[in-house]
Design an enzyme around this catalytic site. Structure first.
Site, mmCIF file in Angstrom:
data_model
loop_
_atom_site.group_PDB
_atom_site.id
_atom_site.type_symbol
_atom_site.label_atom_id
_atom_site.label_comp_id
_atom_site.label_asym_id
_atom_site.label_seq_id
_atom_site.Cartn_x
_atom_site.Cartn_y
_atom_site.Cartn_z
ATOM 1 N N GLY A 188 0.675 23.751 23.916
ATOM 2 C CA GLY A 188 0.433 24.894 23.020
ATOM 3 C C GLY A 188 0.986 24.706 21.620
ATOM 4 N N ASP A 215 13.416 53.772 23.378
ATOM 5 C CA ASP A 215 12.216 52.933 23.415
ATOM 6 C C ASP A 215 11.125 53.527 22.512
ATOM 7 O OD1 ASP A 215 11.145 50.854 25.909
ATOM 8 O OD2 ASP A 215 9.699 51.699 24.508
ATOM 9 N N TYR A 268 0.908 36.835 22.994
ATOM 10 C CA TYR A 268 1.763 37.353 21.931
ATOM 11 C C TYR A 268 0.971 37.459 20.617
ATOM 12 C CZ TYR A 268 5.292 37.168 18.237
ATOM 13 O OH TYR A 268 6.017 37.412 17.107
ATOM 14 N N CYS A 279 16.706 45.699 24.665
ATOM 15 C CA CYS A 279 16.204 44.770 25.688
ATOM 16 C C CYS A 279 16.426 43.320 25.241
ATOM 17 C CB CYS A 279 14.740 45.034 26.024
ATOM 18 S SG CYS A 279 13.588 44.597 24.718
ATOM 19 N N SER A 335 2.811 37.994 12.370
ATOM 20 C CA SER A 335 3.272 36.615 12.529
ATOM 21 C C SER A 335 2.185 35.649 12.098
ATOM 22 C CB SER A 335 3.584 36.395 14.016
ATOM 23 O OG SER A 335 3.745 35.027 14.285
ATOM 24 N N ILE A 389 15.845 39.718 13.054
ATOM 25 C CA ILE A 389 15.345 39.972 11.700
ATOM 26 C C ILE A 389 15.699 41.401 11.270
ATOM 27 C CG2 ILE A 389 13.325 39.892 10.193
ATOM 28 C CD1 ILE A 389 11.978 38.107 12.388
ATOM 29 N N LYS A 436 -0.182 40.856 18.341
ATOM 30 C CA LYS A 436 0.097 41.076 16.915
ATOM 31 C C LYS A 436 -1.198 41.382 16.152
ATOM 32 C CE LYS A 436 4.472 40.713 16.791
ATOM 33 N NZ LYS A 436 5.278 41.869 16.435
ATOM 34 N N ASN A 472 8.492 30.734 10.151
ATOM 35 C CA ASN A 472 9.541 30.515 11.159
ATOM 36 C C ASN A 472 10.915 30.957 10.644
ATOM 37 O OD1 ASN A 472 7.244 28.933 12.036
ATOM 38 N ND2 ASN A 472 8.612 28.008 13.525
ATOM 39 N N ARG A 509 6.945 22.648 10.336
ATOM 40 C CA ARG A 509 6.889 24.111 10.248
ATOM 41 C C ARG A 509 7.422 24.585 8.905
ATOM 42 N NH1 ARG A 509 4.434 22.958 14.042
ATOM 43 N NH2 ARG A 509 4.520 23.758 16.184
HETATM 44 P P1 NAD Z 1 14.333 40.274 18.367
HETATM 45 O O1 NAD Z 1 13.962 40.195 19.796
HETATM 46 O O2 NAD Z 1 15.651 39.720 17.949
HETATM 47 O O3 NAD Z 1 14.248 41.782 17.857
HETATM 48 C C1 NAD Z 1 13.338 42.710 18.402
HETATM 49 C C2 NAD Z 1 14.137 43.955 18.765
HETATM 50 O O4 NAD Z 1 13.248 44.934 19.299
HETATM 51 C C3 NAD Z 1 15.191 43.687 19.833
HETATM 52 O O5 NAD Z 1 16.443 44.190 19.370
HETATM 53 C C4 NAD Z 1 14.696 44.453 21.060
HETATM 54 O O6 NAD Z 1 15.769 44.950 21.824
HETATM 55 C C5 NAD Z 1 13.849 45.550 20.430
HETATM 56 N N1 NAD Z 1 12.764 46.075 21.247
HETATM 57 C C6 NAD Z 1 11.806 45.357 21.902
HETATM 58 N N2 NAD Z 1 10.959 46.205 22.515
HETATM 59 C C7 NAD Z 1 11.357 47.473 22.205
HETATM 60 C C8 NAD Z 1 10.884 48.764 22.522
HETATM 61 N N3 NAD Z 1 9.812 48.943 23.305
HETATM 62 N N4 NAD Z 1 11.542 49.839 22.048
HETATM 63 C C9 NAD Z 1 12.638 49.676 21.258
HETATM 64 N N5 NAD Z 1 13.144 48.488 20.935
HETATM 65 C C10 NAD Z 1 12.507 47.388 21.399
HETATM 66 O O7 NAD Z 1 13.159 39.581 17.527
HETATM 67 P P2 NAD Z 1 13.076 39.208 16.009
HETATM 68 O O8 NAD Z 1 13.054 37.740 15.909
HETATM 69 O O9 NAD Z 1 14.064 39.982 15.221
HETATM 70 O O10 NAD Z 1 11.612 39.715 15.696
HETATM 71 C C11 NAD Z 1 11.350 40.986 15.128
HETATM 72 C C12 NAD Z 1 9.845 41.196 15.045
HETATM 73 O O11 NAD Z 1 9.284 40.145 14.256
HETATM 74 C C13 NAD Z 1 9.124 41.151 16.382
HETATM 75 O O12 NAD Z 1 8.100 42.101 16.369
HETATM 76 C C14 NAD Z 1 8.558 39.747 16.429
HETATM 77 O O13 NAD Z 1 7.403 39.683 17.220
HETATM 78 C C15 NAD Z 1 8.237 39.515 14.967
HETATM 79 N N6 NAD Z 1 8.213 38.081 14.615
HETATM 80 C C16 NAD Z 1 9.284 37.289 14.937
HETATM 81 C C17 NAD Z 1 9.261 35.940 14.637
HETATM 82 C C18 NAD Z 1 10.412 35.043 15.027
HETATM 83 O O14 NAD Z 1 10.213 33.854 15.135
HETATM 84 N N7 NAD Z 1 11.635 35.547 15.204
HETATM 85 C C19 NAD Z 1 8.142 35.384 13.999
HETATM 86 C C20 NAD Z 1 7.085 36.211 13.668
HETATM 87 C C21 NAD Z 1 7.126 37.575 13.979
HETATM 88 C C1 UD1 Z 2 7.187 29.192 18.240
HETATM 89 C C2 UD1 Z 2 6.070 29.903 18.934
HETATM 90 C C3 UD1 Z 2 5.303 30.713 17.907
HETATM 91 C C4 UD1 Z 2 6.242 31.675 17.186
HETATM 92 C C5 UD1 Z 2 7.373 30.886 16.545
HETATM 93 C C6 UD1 Z 2 8.361 31.835 15.922
HETATM 94 C C7 UD1 Z 2 5.519 28.407 20.822
HETATM 95 C C8 UD1 Z 2 4.492 27.503 21.416
HETATM 96 N N1 UD1 Z 2 5.216 28.924 19.610
HETATM 97 O O1 UD1 Z 2 6.567 28.376 17.326
HETATM 98 O O2 UD1 Z 2 4.245 31.444 18.487
HETATM 99 O O3 UD1 Z 2 5.540 32.404 16.194
HETATM 100 O O4 UD1 Z 2 8.032 30.110 17.559
HETATM 101 O O5 UD1 Z 2 9.371 31.171 15.227
HETATM 102 O O6 UD1 Z 2 6.541 28.688 21.417
HETATM 103 N N2 UD1 Z 2 10.805 21.725 19.005
HETATM 104 C C9 UD1 Z 2 11.415 20.646 19.582
HETATM 105 N N3 UD1 Z 2 12.389 20.874 20.525
HETATM 106 C C10 UD1 Z 2 12.777 22.125 20.899
HETATM 107 C C11 UD1 Z 2 12.132 23.236 20.288
HETATM 108 C C12 UD1 Z 2 11.144 22.992 19.357
HETATM 109 O O7 UD1 Z 2 11.111 19.493 19.273
HETATM 110 O O8 UD1 Z 2 13.651 22.264 21.761
HETATM 111 C C13 UD1 Z 2 9.779 21.484 17.961
HETATM 112 C C14 UD1 Z 2 8.411 22.078 18.276
HETATM 113 O O9 UD1 Z 2 7.631 21.165 18.972
HETATM 114 C C15 UD1 Z 2 7.887 22.393 16.870
HETATM 115 C C16 UD1 Z 2 9.150 22.709 16.065
HETATM 116 O O10 UD1 Z 2 10.225 22.137 16.801
HETATM 117 O O11 UD1 Z 2 7.289 21.266 16.329
HETATM 118 C C17 UD1 Z 2 9.406 24.184 15.903
HETATM 119 O O12 UD1 Z 2 9.381 24.808 17.186
HETATM 120 P P1 UD1 Z 2 9.761 26.357 17.374
HETATM 121 O O13 UD1 Z 2 11.042 26.634 16.698
HETATM 122 O O14 UD1 Z 2 9.651 26.670 18.826
HETATM 123 O O15 UD1 Z 2 8.641 27.122 16.547
HETATM 124 P P2 UD1 Z 2 7.034 27.082 16.671
HETATM 125 O O16 UD1 Z 2 6.580 25.945 17.491
HETATM 126 O O17 UD1 Z 2 6.484 27.156 15.303
#
Ligand code: NAD
Ligand code: UD1
Length: 337
Positions: free
Chosen positions: A293, A58, A148, A34, A124, A12, A152, A178, A230
């Site tokens: 879960g 970091d 997790y 990482c 999140s 993101i 948050k 998502n 979702r």
């Molecule tokens: P990502 O893992 O691709 O990006 C996170 C980045 O943070 C990575 O590049 C990692 O190397 C860096 N990082 C982690 N720990 C660090 C530290 N201690 N110091 C410096 N850098 C560090 O994940 P993303 O999907 O881009 O998510 C970004 C943020 O959004 C995260 O905080 C995640 O929890 C939150 N978020 C993500 C989702 C999702 O589904 N992708 C959903 C809700 C919230």
């Molecule tokens: C997951 C995380 C959630 C996080 C979100 C970020 C879990 C239990 N929850 O949620 O905390 O905020 O990602 O995007 O990991 N599915 C399949 N087959 C697969 C993968 C997923 O059928 O191989 C289904 C799942 O059951 C779900 C949907 O696809 O119904 C979406 O799954 P996923 O992309 O993992 O997202 P979340 O479950 O919303």
């Protein structure tokens, strides 16, 4: 404006950095790599025609942060850095709390010491937990169901209390639904390490031939077609939500808490079909047991983001699949080739 983006080489973060550069901001990325690769910076530069500053480091490194704030005229921080694996967090709670919670506290302390009191935080939808009602409004009860999610919510609370202690703080807590999709150039996208946990990257890897078939986790939920539902949001829409939040913070103090979602629920089967259309190929799948879960269904109430930020998602599920497929097919091994 000079903006520090922690986690800016991540999924993101990288899409947001592109939009920040395109909007004319100076961007400084801090990432310990990482869960991302340094090559992302070259791709960002290619898209935006301008390079962000990059520091490999970091957020828990206090001395480094002191140095960064002393050296650069940082006005605001977007804090993406964190660990996000639901599968891993239960096994490694101390790592998750240290990285996500302690890391955030070090960052906020050094912001305070430097007089930088404006922050956008990546929260999140996972903070809501089991739906008491749907769609989730920002007023829905908060009851995360894993480490997790707790991490948050803790950071949200820290920022709420900080803003109460000093009215100069400007805080945006963005609760993402998502995130999926990729930049339309096909140059940046999601590059999960190992076997993807999430649906969209898994489907994309099946389509490109890296995995034989998708496991659909249950088709007996009480949803429109029995599979999980979702609120998928295009990562570029999510990125533009951060720019809208920055604009909001320029005019408002205190804490803004807002969902970033589309308000639309999409089932697993609907996503598979949309992807088949985008990639023009069949996605082999098998229905297996439910994943522990998993919630049957959740999606955002997207009304407040429109009111508060004048922002709403533009892209639907078809476009999310087209852009994911472009990224995956042009980069079958992600950034690793
Ligand atoms: P990502 O893992 O691709 O990006 C996170 C980045 O943070 C990575 O590049 C990692 O190397 C860096 N990082 C982690 N720990 C660090 C530290 N201690 N110091 C410096 N850098 C560090 O994940 P993303 O999907 O881009 O998510 C970004 C943020 O959004 C995260 O905080 C995640 O929890 C939150 N978020 C993500 C989702 C999702 O589904 N992708 C959903 C809700 C919230
Ligand atoms: C997951 C995380 C959630 C996080 C979100 C970020 C879990 C239990 N929850 O949620 O905390 O905020 O990602 O995007 O990991 N599915 C399949 N087959 C697969 C993968 C997923 O059928 O191989 C289904 C799942 O059951 C779900 C949907 O696809 O119904 C979406 O799954 P996923 O992309 O993992 O997202 P979340 O479950 O919303």
């Amino acid at each position: 404006m000079t903006i520090l983006v922690t986690g800016g080489t991540g999924y993101i973060g990288s899409h947001t950095v592109v939009q920040l550069l395109e909007a004319g901001h100076e961007v400084l990325v801090l990432d310990n790599l990482c869960n991302s690769k340094a090559q992302v910076i070259d791709r960002i530069t290619k898209i935006a025609g301008k390079a962000p500053g990059f520091i490999e480091g970091d957020v828990r490194d206090r001395a480094l942060l002191k140095q960064l704030f002393a050296k650069h005229p940082i006005e605001t921080v977007i804090h993406f850095a964190g660990l996000k694996s639901v599968a891993e967090c239960g096994q490694k709670p101390l790592l998750y709390y240290d990285n996500n919670v302690s890391g955030s506290i070090v960052l906020f302390e050094e912001m305070k010491n430097a007089g930088v009191k404006s922050i956008v935080f990546s929260s999140s939808a996972t903070v809501y937990g089991e739906p008491v009602f749907l769609p989730y409004t920002e007023a829905h009860p908060l009851k995360p169901i894993n480490v997790y999610g707790h991490s948050k919510l803790m950071v949200e609370q820290v920022l709420q209390d900080l803003a109460l202690s000093d009215r100069a703080w400007k805080v945006a807590l963005l609760r993402y639904f998502n995130p999926v999709g990729a930049h339309h150039s096909g140059l940046i996208g999601e590059d999960p390490a190992g076997i993807p946990n999430n649906l969209m990257p898994f489907v994309a890897q099946v389509a490109v031939g890296k995995r034989a078939k998708l496991s659909v986790f249950g088709d007996d939920y009480d949803t429109k077609d029995g599979t999980g539902v979702r609120d998928y949001i295009h990562v570029d829409d999510l990125a533009s939500g951060h720019l809208a939040a920055l604009q909001y913070l320029q005019k408002n103090q205190g804490v803004l808490t807002v969902n970033l979602g589309t308000g639309q629920g999409t089932s697993v089967f609907e996503l598979i079909h949309a992807f088949e259309k985008a990639a023009n190929k069949k996605i082999p799948y098998e229905v297996v047991a439910r994943r522990a879960g998993d919630l049957p269904e959740y999606y955002a109430d997207a009304v407040y983001s429109k009111t508060a930020l004048d922002w709403q998602a533009q892209h639907g599920i078809d476009r999310m699949c087209v852009d994911t497929w472009r990224w995956q097919s042009q980069n079958p091994n992600g950034f690793g080739q």
